[in-house]
Write a protein that holds these residues in place. Sequence first.
Motif, short mmCIF file in Angstrom:
data_model
loop_
_atom_site.label_atom_id
_atom_site.label_comp_id
_atom_site.label_asym_id
_atom_site.label_seq_id
_atom_site.Cartn_x
_atom_site.Cartn_y
_atom_site.Cartn_z
N TYR A 7 -8.17 -29.09 23.93
CA TYR A 7 -9.27 -28.17 23.70
C TYR A 7 -10.08 -28.58 22.48
CZ TYR A 7 -11.64 -24.06 21.98
OH TYR A 7 -12.59 -23.22 21.48
N SER A 10 -13.07 -33.43 20.69
CA SER A 10 -14.53 -33.55 20.86
C SER A 10 -14.89 -34.70 21.80
CB SER A 10 -15.20 -33.77 19.51
OG SER A 10 -14.95 -32.70 18.65
N TRP A 13 -14.52 -33.62 25.46
CA TRP A 13 -15.60 -32.74 25.89
C TRP A 13 -16.93 -33.48 25.96
CZ3 TRP A 13 -14.05 -29.06 28.60
CH2 TRP A 13 -12.89 -28.37 28.29
N CYS A 16 -16.92 -35.26 29.25
CA CYS A 16 -17.19 -34.29 30.33
C CYS A 16 -18.68 -33.95 30.38
CB CYS A 16 -16.38 -33.01 30.12
SG CYS A 16 -14.62 -33.19 30.39
N THR A 17 -19.29 -33.74 29.22
CA THR A 17 -20.71 -33.41 29.15
C THR A 17 -21.55 -34.56 29.69
OG1 THR A 17 -20.33 -32.00 27.22
CG2 THR A 17 -22.60 -32.73 27.62
N PHE A 89 -19.50 -27.34 29.05
CA PHE A 89 -19.12 -28.64 28.50
C PHE A 89 -19.82 -28.94 27.18
CE2 PHE A 89 -17.98 -30.48 32.94
CZ PHE A 89 -16.73 -29.90 32.87
N ALA A 92 -18.45 -26.66 24.47
CA ALA A 92 -17.10 -27.08 24.07
C ALA A 92 -17.17 -28.32 23.19
CB ALA A 92 -16.24 -27.34 25.31
N THR A 93 -18.07 -29.24 23.52
CA THR A 93 -18.24 -30.45 22.71
C THR A 93 -18.64 -30.09 21.29
OG1 THR A 93 -18.93 -31.73 24.64
CG2 THR A 93 -19.51 -32.62 22.48
N SER A 96 -16.11 -27.68 19.41
CA SER A 96 -14.89 -28.35 18.97
C SER A 96 -15.16 -29.22 17.74
CB SER A 96 -14.28 -29.18 20.10
OG SER A 96 -15.12 -30.25 20.46
#
Length: 172
Positions: A7, A10, A13, A16-17, A89, A92-93, A96
């Motif tokens: 989680y 960085s 995420w 993912c982004t 995403f 979260a990036t 984080s």
Amino acid sequence: MQFKKLYQNSVFWFCCTFFWCVIIFFFSAQDATASTAMSDGVLHKIAEICTAWIPADATEINNRESYSSMTFFIRKIAHFTLYFILGLFSSATILSFSTKHHRSLFASWLTAWSFCIFYAATDEFHQLFVPGRTGMLLDIGIDSLGALLSSLLLLFLIQRSIHRNQKLENGV
């Protein structure tokens, strides 16, 4: 790797982004024929599911007006969903990253949401150069709402988690 560490990762995420931005780009790069075929496929799948649950005459889908409004609705839901996920995403990036470096959560959230709006605008601009496609301000608004909802949801959950952890640390 523990869930908490994942989680807070960085780089994970960010990947993912980036991957999700590529997916959105490829959907936008489809010409009008391919895009319409995809929307039609989704529309007919929804009609199959609905007629399986509701024993009704499915000829309404062949009604041109009904068909057009359903296709429009499906396309707007697709926009909302794609950017809802991008909002998760990207938030979260950035969130984080901000928790590691003790940055303001609100400023980080605003940065993530701004990125989504910027990407939606460039996505619609990109569509101006795709045969049969158009860029629409309405789509930027729908995309922004999807990203807003998901990023606010994530911000709320993170703040709630921080508040809960502070209570546990204080012995309350």
